[in-house]
Design a protein around this motif. Structure first.
Motif, PDB file in Angstrom:
ATOM      1  N   MET A 197       0.759  -1.231   0.189  1.00 35.59           N
ATOM      2  CA  MET A 197       0.099   0.117   0.129  1.00 35.59           C
ATOM      3  C   MET A 197       0.983   1.375   0.124  1.00 35.59           C
ATOM      4  SD  MET A 197      -3.055   1.064   2.815  1.00 35.59           S
ATOM      5  CE  MET A 197      -4.117   2.129   1.938  1.00 35.59           C
ATOM      6  N   LYS A 198       0.416   2.373  -0.788  1.00 33.61           N
ATOM      7  CA  LYS A 198       1.208   3.535  -0.848  1.00 33.61           C
ATOM      8  C   LYS A 198       1.408   4.211   0.598  1.00 33.61           C
ATOM      9  CE  LYS A 198       0.927   7.853  -3.363  1.00 33.61           C
ATOM     10  NZ  LYS A 198       2.468   7.985  -3.869  1.00 33.61           N
ATOM     11  N   GLN A 199       2.311   4.703   0.908  1.00 34.38           N
ATOM     12  CA  GLN A 199       2.421   5.620   2.220  1.00 34.38           C
ATOM     13  C   GLN A 199       2.125   7.144   1.891  1.00 34.38           C
ATOM     14  OE1 GLN A 199       6.170   5.074   4.035  1.00 34.38           O
ATOM     15  NE2 GLN A 199       5.942   2.967   4.638  1.00 34.38           N
ATOM     16  N   PHE A 200       1.514   7.588   2.848  1.00 31.05           N
ATOM     17  CA  PHE A 200       1.109   8.991   2.664  1.00 31.05           C
ATOM     18  C   PHE A 200       1.553   9.817   4.139  1.00 31.05           C
ATOM     19  CE2 PHE A 200      -2.163   6.690   0.431  1.00 31.05           C
ATOM     20  CZ  PHE A 200      -2.259   7.544  -0.653  1.00 31.05           C
ATOM     21  N   LYS A 201       1.834  11.023   3.836  1.00 27.18           N
ATOM     22  CA  LYS A 201       2.196  11.790   4.860  1.00 27.18           C
ATOM     23  C   LYS A 201       1.095  12.399   5.486  1.00 27.18           C
ATOM     24  CE  LYS A 201       5.304  15.716   6.261  1.00 27.18           C
ATOM     25  NZ  LYS A 201       6.575  16.679   5.919  1.00 27.18           N
ATOM     26  N   ILE A 202       0.725  12.148   6.964  1.00 31.99           N
ATOM     27  CA  ILE A 202      -0.294  12.580   7.384  1.00 31.99           C
ATOM     28  C   ILE A 202      -0.179  13.821   8.636  1.00 31.99           C
ATOM     29  CG2 ILE A 202      -2.450  11.920   9.142  1.00 31.99           C
ATOM     30  CD1 ILE A 202      -2.122   9.189   7.713  1.00 31.99           C
ATOM     31  N   ILE A 203      -1.014  15.022   8.321  1.00 31.13           N
ATOM     32  CA  ILE A 203      -0.841  16.039   9.405  1.00 31.13           C
ATOM     33  C   ILE A 203      -1.702  15.849  10.437  1.00 31.13           C
ATOM     34  CG2 ILE A 203      -0.477  18.377   9.696  1.00 31.13           C
ATOM     35  CD1 ILE A 203       1.744  17.245   8.078  1.00 31.13           C
ATOM     36  N   ILE A 204      -1.476  15.900  11.809  1.00 26.73           N
ATOM     37  CA  ILE A 204      -2.513  15.769  12.534  1.00 26.73           C
ATOM     38  C   ILE A 204      -2.004  16.927  13.686  1.00 26.73           C
ATOM     39  CG2 ILE A 204      -3.581  14.741  14.744  1.00 26.73           C
ATOM     40  CD1 ILE A 204      -2.641  12.082  13.460  1.00 26.73           C
ATOM     41  N   GLU A 205      -2.899  17.922  13.747  1.00 26.50           N
ATOM     42  CA  GLU A 205      -2.767  19.282  14.657  1.00 26.50           C
ATOM     43  C   GLU A 205      -3.823  19.211  15.984  1.00 26.50           C
ATOM     44  OE1 GLU A 205      -3.794  22.475  11.706  1.00 26.50           O
ATOM     45  OE2 GLU A 205      -1.988  21.961  10.861  1.00 26.50           O
ATOM     46  N   GLN A 206      -3.391  19.536  17.031  1.00 24.14           N
ATOM     47  CA  GLN A 206      -4.081  19.552  17.839  1.00 24.14           C
ATOM     48  C   GLN A 206      -4.760  21.072  18.193  1.00 24.14           C
ATOM     49  OE1 GLN A 206      -2.227  18.577  21.842  1.00 24.14           O
ATOM     50  NE2 GLN A 206      -4.258  18.542  22.948  1.00 24.14           N
ATOM     51  N   HIS A 207      -6.005  21.196  18.331  1.00 31.59           N
ATOM     52  CA  HIS A 207      -6.571  22.497  18.337  1.00 31.59           C
ATOM     53  C   HIS A 207      -7.546  22.434  19.821  1.00 31.59           C
ATOM     54  CE1 HIS A 207      -5.818  23.943  14.364  1.00 31.59           C
ATOM     55  NE2 HIS A 207      -5.713  22.740  14.180  1.00 31.59           N
ATOM     56  N   PRO A 208      -7.727  23.548  20.175  1.00 30.96           N
ATOM     57  CA  PRO A 208      -8.852  23.627  21.612  1.00 30.96           C
ATOM     58  C   PRO A 208      -9.856  22.627  21.321  1.00 30.96           C
ATOM     59  CG  PRO A 208      -8.147  25.827  20.769  1.00 30.96           C
ATOM     60  CD  PRO A 208      -7.735  24.786  19.710  1.00 30.96           C
ATOM     61  N   ASP A 209     -10.625  22.477  20.237  1.00 30.37           N
ATOM     62  CA  ASP A 209     -11.851  21.643  20.085  1.00 30.37           C
ATOM     63  C   ASP A 209     -11.403  20.131  19.850  1.00 30.37           C
ATOM     64  OD1 ASP A 209     -13.519  23.509  20.430  1.00 30.37           O
ATOM     65  OD2 ASP A 209     -13.869  24.244  18.289  1.00 30.37           O
ATOM     66  N   GLY A 210     -10.056  19.785  19.757  1.00 27.92           N
ATOM     67  CA  GLY A 210      -9.730  18.325  19.449  1.00 27.92           C
ATOM     68  C   GLY A 210      -8.708  18.184  18.427  1.00 27.92           C
ATOM     69  N   PHE A 211      -8.430  17.116  17.748  1.00 27.17           N
ATOM     70  CA  PHE A 211      -7.367  16.932  16.892  1.00 27.17           C
ATOM     71  C   PHE A 211      -8.099  17.021  15.377  1.00 27.17           C
ATOM     72  CE2 PHE A 211      -5.667  15.376  20.852  1.00 27.17           C
ATOM     73  CZ  PHE A 211      -4.322  15.371  20.575  1.00 27.17           C
ATOM     74  N   ILE A 212      -7.217  17.606  14.696  1.00 29.51           N
ATOM     75  CA  ILE A 212      -7.648  17.755  13.139  1.00 29.51           C
ATOM     76  C   ILE A 212      -6.720  16.981  12.347  1.00 29.51           C
ATOM     77  CG2 ILE A 212      -7.939  19.393  11.245  1.00 29.51           C
ATOM     78  CD1 ILE A 212     -10.054  19.657  13.442  1.00 29.51           C
ATOM     79  N   ALA A 213      -6.989  16.288  11.162  1.00 31.22           N
ATOM     80  CA  ALA A 213      -5.991  15.434  10.461  1.00 31.22           C
ATOM     81  C   ALA A 213      -6.236  15.639   9.090  1.00 31.22           C
ATOM     82  CB  ALA A 213      -6.256  13.938  10.783  1.00 31.22           C
ATOM     83  N   TYR A 214      -5.248  15.495   8.292  1.00 28.74           N
ATOM     84  CA  TYR A 214      -5.361  15.548   6.777  1.00 28.74           C
ATOM     85  C   TYR A 214      -3.956  15.178   6.155  1.00 28.74           C
ATOM     86  CZ  TYR A 214      -2.845  20.064   7.591  1.00 28.74           C
ATOM     87  OH  TYR A 214      -2.070  20.754   8.038  1.00 28.74           O
ATOM     88  N   PRO A 215      -4.186  14.199   4.982  1.00 29.76           N
ATOM     89  CA  PRO A 215      -3.335  13.871   4.090  1.00 29.76           C
ATOM     90  C   PRO A 215      -2.506  14.977   3.268  1.00 29.76           C
ATOM     91  CG  PRO A 215      -5.143  13.146   3.171  1.00 29.76           C
ATOM     92  CD  PRO A 215      -5.537  13.968   4.478  1.00 29.76           C
ATOM     93  N   VAL A 216      -1.273  14.933   3.173  1.00 23.01           N
ATOM     94  CA  VAL A 216      -0.551  15.846   2.452  1.00 23.01           C
ATOM     95  C   VAL A 216      -0.461  15.294   1.009  1.00 23.01           C
ATOM     96  CG1 VAL A 216       1.677  16.982   1.660  1.00 23.01           C
ATOM     97  CG2 VAL A 216       1.258  16.606   4.240  1.00 23.01           C
ATOM     98  N   GLY A 217      -1.012  16.184   0.003  1.00 27.00           N
ATOM     99  CA  GLY A 217      -1.149  15.855  -1.355  1.00 27.00           C
ATOM    100  C   GLY A 217      -2.166  15.298  -1.912  1.00 27.00           C
ATOM    101  N   MET A 218      -3.393  14.898  -0.944  1.00 26.59           N
ATOM    102  CA  MET A 218      -4.517  14.823  -1.509  1.00 26.59           C
ATOM    103  C   MET A 218      -5.481  15.766  -1.320  1.00 26.59           C
ATOM    104  SD  MET A 218      -4.833  10.868   0.127  1.00 26.59           S
ATOM    105  CE  MET A 218      -6.118  10.161  -1.185  1.00 26.59           C
ATOM    106  N   LYS A 219      -6.603  15.635  -2.173  1.00 30.73           N
ATOM    107  CA  LYS A 219      -7.631  16.927  -2.160  1.00 30.73           C
ATOM    108  C   LYS A 219      -8.987  16.396  -1.623  1.00 30.73           C
ATOM    109  CE  LYS A 219      -7.485  17.005  -6.849  1.00 30.73           C
ATOM    110  NZ  LYS A 219      -7.749  17.425  -8.038  1.00 30.73           N
TER     111      LYS A 219
END
Length: 59
Positions: free
Chosen positions: A1-23
């Motif tokens: 399976m292809k690997q993806f760079k995933i960004i996970i950020e902590q915000h006051p309301d919880g954690f937000i996640a998104y993959p780099v390079g995917m729309k």
């Protein structure tokens, strides 16, 4: 399976996640880092199965 760079950020309301390079994929807020990671993995699989290669930026 292809690997993806995933960004996970902590915000006051919880954690937000998104993959780099995917729309069209942003997941959150999740209560924990692990929950955000599992949710984004599931979203990546769904988007690839549903939309194919056009989910990648630049294609």
């Amino acid at each position: 399976m292809k690997q993806f760079k995933i960004i996970i950020e902590q915000h006051p309301d919880g954690f937000i996640a998104y993959p780099v390079g995917m729309k069209g994929i942003v997941i959150g807020p999740s209560d924990t880092y692990q929950e955000a990671l599992e949710d984004i993995k599931s979203a990546i699989v769904f988007h690839l199965e549903t939309f194919g290669k056009k989910v990648f930026s630049g294609l």
